[in-house]
Design a protein around this motif. Structure first.
Motif, PDB file in Angstrom:
ATOM      1  N   SER A 198      53.317  51.839  84.312  1.00 50.25           N
ATOM      2  CA  SER A 198      54.705  51.789  84.801  1.00 50.25           C
ATOM      3  C   SER A 198      55.225  50.373  84.997  1.00 50.25           C
ATOM      4  CB  SER A 198      54.881  52.550  86.115  1.00 50.25           C
ATOM      5  OG  SER A 198      54.067  53.653  86.170  1.00 50.25           O
ATOM      6  N   LEU A 199      54.936  49.497  84.051  1.00 48.15           N
ATOM      7  CA  LEU A 199      55.532  48.165  84.110  1.00 48.15           C
ATOM      8  C   LEU A 199      56.419  47.988  82.888  1.00 48.15           C
ATOM      9  CD1 LEU A 199      52.545  45.851  85.154  1.00 48.15           C
ATOM     10  CD2 LEU A 199      54.481  46.536  86.550  1.00 48.15           C
ATOM     11  N   PRO A 200      57.578  47.308  83.028  1.00 46.38           N
ATOM     12  CA  PRO A 200      58.448  47.082  81.878  1.00 46.38           C
ATOM     13  C   PRO A 200      57.785  46.134  80.872  1.00 46.38           C
ATOM     14  CG  PRO A 200      59.235  45.860  83.771  1.00 46.38           C
ATOM     15  CD  PRO A 200      58.111  46.719  84.254  1.00 46.38           C
ATOM     16  N   ALA A 201      58.045  46.361  79.591  1.00 41.19           N
ATOM     17  CA  ALA A 201      57.440  45.528  78.550  1.00 41.19           C
ATOM     18  C   ALA A 201      57.875  44.079  78.674  1.00 41.19           C
ATOM     19  CB  ALA A 201      57.829  46.069  77.174  1.00 41.19           C
ATOM     20  N   SER A 202      59.019  43.855  79.320  1.00 43.45           N
ATOM     21  CA  SER A 202      59.534  42.486  79.439  1.00 43.45           C
ATOM     22  C   SER A 202      58.597  41.605  80.269  1.00 43.45           C
ATOM     23  CB  SER A 202      60.915  42.522  80.086  1.00 43.45           C
ATOM     24  OG  SER A 202      60.819  43.118  81.356  1.00 43.45           O
ATOM     25  N   LEU A 203      57.697  42.229  81.020  1.00 42.50           N
ATOM     26  CA  LEU A 203      56.790  41.461  81.864  1.00 42.50           C
ATOM     27  C   LEU A 203      55.740  40.707  81.053  1.00 42.50           C
ATOM     28  CD1 LEU A 203      57.662  41.886  84.692  1.00 42.50           C
ATOM     29  CD2 LEU A 203      55.610  43.203  85.144  1.00 42.50           C
ATOM     30  N   ALA A 204      55.561  41.085  79.781  1.00 45.42           N
ATOM     31  CA  ALA A 204      54.478  40.514  78.979  1.00 45.42           C
ATOM     32  C   ALA A 204      54.558  39.002  78.874  1.00 45.42           C
ATOM     33  CB  ALA A 204      54.476  41.138  77.585  1.00 45.42           C
ATOM     34  N   GLY A 205      55.776  38.457  78.893  1.00 45.34           N
ATOM     35  CA  GLY A 205      55.917  37.019  78.738  1.00 45.34           C
ATOM     36  C   GLY A 205      55.829  36.239  80.033  1.00 45.34           C
ATOM     37  N   ARG A 206      55.648  36.943  81.143  1.00 48.83           N
ATOM     38  CA  ARG A 206      55.649  36.263  82.437  1.00 48.83           C
ATOM     39  C   ARG A 206      54.248  35.822  82.833  1.00 48.83           C
ATOM     40  NH1 ARG A 206      59.058  38.163  86.396  1.00 48.83           N
ATOM     41  NH2 ARG A 206      60.790  39.398  85.629  1.00 48.83           N
ATOM     42  N   TYR A 207      54.191  34.936  83.830  1.00 51.03           N
ATOM     43  CA  TYR A 207      52.908  34.473  84.351  1.00 51.03           C
ATOM     44  C   TYR A 207      52.585  35.200  85.657  1.00 51.03           C
ATOM     45  CZ  TYR A 207      52.552  30.894  80.849  1.00 51.03           C
ATOM     46  OH  TYR A 207      52.420  30.264  79.652  1.00 51.03           O
ATOM     47  N   PRO A 208      51.302  35.333  85.978  1.00 53.82           N
ATOM     48  CA  PRO A 208      50.927  36.091  87.175  1.00 53.82           C
ATOM     49  C   PRO A 208      51.653  35.634  88.435  1.00 53.82           C
ATOM     50  CG  PRO A 208      48.955  35.555  85.926  1.00 53.82           C
ATOM     51  CD  PRO A 208      50.108  34.893  85.227  1.00 53.82           C
TER      52      PRO A 208
END
Ligand SMILES: Nc1ncnc2c1ncn2[C@@H]1O[C@H](COP(=O)(O)OP(=O)(O)OP(=O)(O)O)[C@@H](O)[C@H]1O
Ligand code: SF4
Ligand SMILES: [Mg+2]
Lengths: 232, 602
Positions: A108-118
Motif C-alpha cells: 500500500s505505498l504509491p509507486a511515486s515513492l520509488a525515487g525518494r530516500y528513506p
C-alpha cells in the motif's frame, strides 16, 4: 517447515538451546520472550546470519527473508526506495521497474515513492518498504523481528493489518517475533514462548493466552500492561 | 555548515582558503623576486626591503616563504593521497573478506598501527632516495595505517548495520555490499578526517625536510627554509620565523577546520537556555509543585516543536504525557529541566515550588538539578558514567550538593541502593554500571535521584527498553518513590497502556501542543478529543477482537515547521469541518482536571 534441534553457541554461552519449532504453510507463528531470551539469535540463525547446529527442514535457505526491528537502520540512507526494493529481485533488468511498483502497491505505498530516500519517509512507510524488499525475493518464510517496536501505535496498527492481509493474499508463512504479547496475540495462529534460549511452551494462540501451562508464561501474561481493566 | 559560524572552525576555513590562494598565486606573484640573486645583500637580517632578511645568495626570504606554499601544500596533498590509496582499501578488507581473511587483514592493520609512524617515514624516505619523492612516499605510507584503522572502524559499524544484514539475507555479494553500501556510507566521515591528515602530513613533511631528508636544493619547501634559517637563528632569528609561522598557521588551519567539520557531523550540542521568558508565568496560587505556562521551544529555521504548553503537577501526583513520536514530549521535559540543546530557544515560564526557573543563573539551575530534580531517560547510561563505580557516582551528588563527607555520602548511597531494592547494595556500589542489568541501571538512576529530596521527577520513556516483567517492577518503584517523597512526577511514554497503569492524570500532546488532559480513569471510554480516542482504539490489547482489522490513524502528524491556521489534526480527523481548517480550537477547561482543544468536543 520445521526448525529441528537448532542451537547457537557464542563461545561457551548457549544463546539458543535445542529449539524445535514447526511453522505450518500459510500460518503465522508468534515468538515471545524477554530481551536476551534468544529470539533474535534464532531469527538470525534461520536466515543464515549466524552459524548454528541443527536442521531446517522444508525451506530453501534462499527463500527465507527477514524484516528488521528498526526501519531507520535497515534501509541504506544513500539508496532510493526503489533501489533498496530492487536489491533482492531476481528478474530481468527491464522488468525491474514494474516489479518494484507491484511490490510497493502490495504494501500500500504509491509507486511515486520509488525515487525518494528513506529520510523523506515516516517510520511506518519505511517499515513497509522493508517488507516490500523482503517480499521481492519471493520468500517461503518471512521472519519479522520486532517490526513494530520502533513504531508509534498509530502506525503499528497499519503495519499489523498489512501483515495479516499479506498472509491472506499470499499465503505467506511467517515467524513473528515480538516482546509485546498483545501484538503477538493479535497476529499469530500459534504462539511459542522462549526463555533463556529454550522454548518453554507452544500452543494455539487463544489456548495459550487463556490457560497457560508454564509458570514463566503465566508471569509474562501477568506483567502485560493493560489499559482496560481485565474483563470479569 | 552551521558549525562554521563558530569562531574556531571559521578561522580554520579562512586560513585554509588563504593558504590555498597563496599556493595558486604565490609563485606567479613573487616567483621572480624569490629567485633573484643579489650579491650585494647576502645573509642580511630584517630591513624594509627584506622584512625577513635574505639567504646566502641574497634572495628575499619573505618571497621564498610565500612561493614555498605551493610545494609544501602540494607535497602534503600527494602524501595524503598515498595514505588514502593504501589505507582505505586495506581498512575495507576486514569487512569484505570471509571470516578467516578478515581476521588476517585486521591483524595486519593492528601490526602496522603499532609501528612508529615517523620511523617508517624516515626509513622509507632514506630507502627511496633523498628528495621530495622519498619524503612524500614515506609520509604517505606512515599515514596509511591510521587511515586503515579509521576505515576499518567505520566500515565495521556499517557492516554491522541492519541494512547490510538485510542485503546479505537477500543474497547480495560481498563485493557489491562493499561498493554499494559500505563505501558510500563511510565516505563522509573519511573526508572529514582527510583535512586532519592533511595538516599532519604538512607538519611531517616539513619535519623531514628540516632533517634534510625531504626536499633538496635547488627546490625548497617550508621545512627546507626552516632548516636554512635555523642555522643562523642566533644571528637573524627572523630568517627562521617566516617558515615557522607559515607551517604553524597552515597546520593549525587544517586542524581547526577538520575538527570543526567533525564536530558539526557528530552534532554535539551544548546546553543553552534562553532566560528571556518568564513574563508569561502567572503566579498560580494552586498547590502545584510544578507549573508550566506558555512553554515553547523553537529552533532556527522555523521549527517550533513545542508550542505554548501549559500544565501543572501536584505533590505526589504522577502525570503522564503521551503522544506519537515527534509530538514534543521529550523536548517539553528537557525545557522544564533547562536542558534544551543548542541552538534551541525556550520561551514561557516554568516554576518549581513557586520558584521561577527562568530567573535562575546556570549555576543555580545546576544545583537545583542536583538536589531537587531527578531525571530518568530511556537509556540509563545517559545518566550513569561508565567509568565510575556506581556508589561513587551516587555519593558525588551529595558531596557536591549536600556538603556531605565522602564517607557519609557513600553510606547514604548504599542506603539508597538498598531502598530501590538492589540486592547486596554494599557490593553493588563498588561495581561499574556495565556490571548492572538494564533494570538495575534504571534502579540506580532512581537511587541517584533519591540522594537529595526530589521535588520533581521527570521520567522520559524509562521502561521502553526493558522487559515487561522488569518494567512492572520499575513502575511500582516509581509509584512508591512518588508517594514517599511527595514529589511531582512527569512520566513520558508513547505506550498508553503503561501510562494508563501508572499515572493519575494524562496529558495528550499532538504536533507540539497539549490537545487533551483527563483523569486516567476516563482514558478508555471518556476521552473527548478525536485524536485521543483514535490512539486508544489503535492499541491492540489482550482482549482485542482478532477477526477485525485494527483501527488506524491515516496520514501523518505535521512537522514542527508546519503551522496552519486550523486544528493540526484536521487532515486526519473524521469529525473535521470547515471550521476546523479555518481556526485553531483553544484548549478549554471543562471540569476539574479536564481540558480539551477540539471544536467538536462535547
Ligand atoms: N535539537 C533539535 N533540533 C531541531 N529539531 C529538534 C531537535 N530536537 C528535537 N527536534 C524536533 O522536535 C520535535 C519533537 O521532538 P521530541 O523529541 O520532543 O519528540 P517526542 O515526542 O519525545 O518523540 P519520541 O516519542 O520519538 O521520543 C521532533 O520533530 C524533532 O525532530
Ligand atoms: S477541532 Fe476539528 S479537526 Fe480538530 S480534532 Fe476537533 S473535530 Fe477534529
Ligand atoms: Mg522522546
Amino acid at each position: 517447515m520445521i526448525i529441528k534441534n537448532l542451537s547457537v553457541r557464542f563461545g561457551g554461552f548457549t544463546a539458543v538451546d535445542d529449539v524445535t519449532l514447526e511453522i505450518p504453510a500459510g500460518g503465522i507463528v508468534g515468538l515471545v520472550g524477554e530481551s536476551g531470551s534468544g529470539k533474535s539469535t534464532l531469527a538470525r540463525a534461520v536466515t543464515g546470519l549466524v552459524p548454528y547446529t541443527g536442521e531446517i527442514v522444508g525451506a530453501d535457505p534462499r527463500r527465507i527473508q527477514m524484516v528488521f526491528q528498526d526501519p531507520y537502520a535497515s534501509l541504506d540512507p544513500r539508496m532510493t526506495v526503489g533501489a533498496s526494493v530492487a536489491e533482492g529481485l531476481r528478474v530481468p533488468r527491464a522488468a525491474r521497474r514494474a516489479e518494484v511498483e507491484r511490490l510497493l502497491s502490495l504494501v500500500s505505498l504509491p509507486a511515486s515513492l520509488a525515487g525518494r530516500y528513506p529520510r523523506e519517509l515516516s517510520g511506518g512507510q519505511r517499515q513497509r518498504v522493508a517488507v516490500a524488499r523482503a517480499l521481492g525475493a519471493r520468500p517461503d518464510l518471512l521472519i519479522a523481528d520486532e517490526i513494530t517496536s520502533a513504531l508509534d501505535v498509530s502506525v503499528q496498527g497499519a503495519v499489523l493489518n498489512l501483515i495479516r492481509s499479506l498472509r491472506e493474499e499470499l499465503r505467506l508463512s511467517m515467524l513473528f517475533i515480538s516482546h509485546n504479547l498483545a501484538v503477538v496475540r493479535y497476529v499469530s495462529d500459534t504462539v511459542a514462548v522462549m526463555h533463556r534460549g529454550a522454548l518453554v511452551e507452544t500452543g494455539p494462540t487463544e489456548q495459550l493466552v487463556a490457560s497457560p501451562t508454564a509458570d514463566y508464561t503465566r508471569s509474562l501474561l501477568a506483567a502485560v500492561p493493560r489499559l482496560r481493566p481485565t474483563a470479569p | 555548515m552551521r558549525a562554521l559560524r563558530s569562531p574556531a572552525p571559521l578561522a580554520g576555513l579562512l586560513l585554509v582558503t588563504g593558504f590555498v590562494a597563496l599556493a595558486l598565486l604565490g609563485p606567479v606573484l613573487w616567483g621572480q623576486s624569490a629567485a633573484r640573486i643579489d650579491d650585494a645583500a647576502i645573509l642580511q637580517g630584517h630591513s624594509p626591503s627584506h622584512p625577513f632578511g635574505t639567504d646566502n645568495l641574497g634572495r628575499d626570504l619573505l618571497a621564498r616563504v610565500l612561493v614555498a606554499t605551493r610545494l609544501s601544500l602540494l607535497l602534503a596533498a600527494l602524501s595524503t593521497a598515498i595514505s588514502l590509496i593504501v589505507g582505505v582499501p586495506l581498512g575495507v578488507l576486514p569487512s569484505l573478506l570471509p571470516p578467516r581473511g578478515a581476521r588476517a587483514a585486521a591483524g595486519v592493520i593492528n601490526a602496522l598501527v603499532a609501528f612508529p609512524g615517523l620511523l617508517l617515514a624516515m626509513f622509507t624516505a632514506i630507502v627511496a632516495g633523498l628528495g621530495a619523492r622519498g619524503a612524500v612516499l614515506g609520509m604517505g605510507l606512515a599515514g596509511a595505517p591510521m587511515l586503515a584503522r579509521l576505515t576499518q572502524t567505520l566500515a565495521a559499524s556499517v557492516a554491522n548495520s541492519d541494512y547490510v544484514s538485510a542485503a546479505r539475507v537477500l543474497g547480495v555479494s560481498r563485493r557489491r555490499i562493499a561498493l554499494r553500501h559500505v563505501l558510500p556510507n563511510i565516505a563522509e566521515p573519511l573526508l572529514l578526517n582527510v583535512t586532519l591528515i592533511l595538516g599532519g602530513s604538512l607538519l611531517g613533511l616539513a619535519g623531514l625536510s628540516f632533517l634534510g631528508l625531504g626536499v633538496q636544493p635547488p627546490d625548497y619547501d617550508w621545512g627546507r627554509l626552516l632548516l636554512e634559517g635555523l642555522n643562523r637563528v642566533y644571528v637573524d632569528p627572523e630568517a627562521a620565523l617566516g617558515p615557522a609561522v607559515a607551517i604553524g598557521l597552515a597546520a593549525a588551519g587544517f586542524n581547526l577546520l577538520g575538527e570543526g567539520l567533525a564536530k558539526a557531523a557528530s552534532r554535539t550540542a551544548s546546553v543553552v537556555r534562553d532566560a528571556a521568558a518568564g513574563e508569561a508565568l502567572e503566579q498560580v496560587a494552586s498547590q502545584g509543585v510544578l507549573s508550566v505556562r506558555g512553554l515553547s521551544v523553537a529552533f532556527p529555521g522555523g521549527a517550533v516543536p513545542v508550542r505554548e504548553v501549559c500544565l501543572d503537577v501536584a505533590p505526589g501526583e504522577i502525570v503522564g504525557i503521551v503522544g506519537e513520536s515527534g509530538s514534543g514530549k521529550s523536548l517539553t521535559a528537557l525545557a522544564i529541566a533547562g536542558l534544551v540543546p543548542h541552538p534551541g530557544r525556550v520561551t514561557g515560564g516554568v516554576s518549581l515550588c513557586g520558584q521561577d526557573l527562568s530567573a535562575l543563573s546556570p549555576r543555580e539551575l545546576r544545583r537545583l538539578r542536583g538536589t531537587s530534580l531527578a531525571m530518568m531517560f530511556q537509556d540509563p547510561m545517559t545518566t550513569l558514567n561508565p567509568a565510575m563505580r556506581v556508589g561513587a557516582q551516587l555519593a558525588e551528588v551529595s558531596t557536591t550538593h549536600h556538603g556531605l563527607s565522602r564517607k557519609d555520602a557513600l553510606t547514604r548511597a548504599v542506603d539508597r541502593l538498598r531502598r530501590v531494592s538492589i540486592a547486596r547494595p554494599r557490593e553493588r556500589a563498588r561495581q561499574h554500571p556495565h556490571a548492572f542489568s538494564g533494570g538495575m541501571r534504571q534502579r540506580a538512576v532512581i537511587a541517584m535521584g533519591l540522594m537529595g529530596t526530589p521535588r520533581l521527577v521527570i521520567a522520559d520513556e524509562p521502561t521502553t527498553a526493558l522487559d515487561v516483567t522488569v518494567q512492572r517492577q520499575i513502575l511500582c518503584l516509581l509509584r512508591e518513590v512518588t508517594d514517599e517523597t511527595g514529589a511531582a512526577t512527569l512520566f513520558i511514554s508513547h505506550d498508553i497502556a503503561v501510562v494508563g497503569e501508572l499515572c493519575h492524570r494524562v496529558v495528550v500532546m499532538y504536533a507540539g501542543r497539549v490537545v487533551e488532559e483527563l483523569p486516567v480513569e476516563d482514558l478508555v471510554s471518556g476521552a473527548a478529543h478525536p485524536y485521543t480516542r483514535a490512539l486508544v482504539a489503535s492499541l491492540p490489547d489482550m482482549d482485542t477482537d482478532r477477526s477485525l482489522p485494527l483501527a488506524t490513524i491515516p496520514g501523518r502528524q505535521p512537522s514542527p515547521t508546519e503551522d496552519g491556521p486550523g486544528c493540526a489534526f484536521a487532515a486526519r480527523c473524521d469529525l473535521a469541518t470547515e471550521r476546523c481548517a479555518a481556526g485553531r480550537p483553544p484548549l478549554v477547561r471543562y471540569g476539574p482536571e479536564r481540558r480539551v482543544a477540539c471544536w467538536e468536543a462535547p
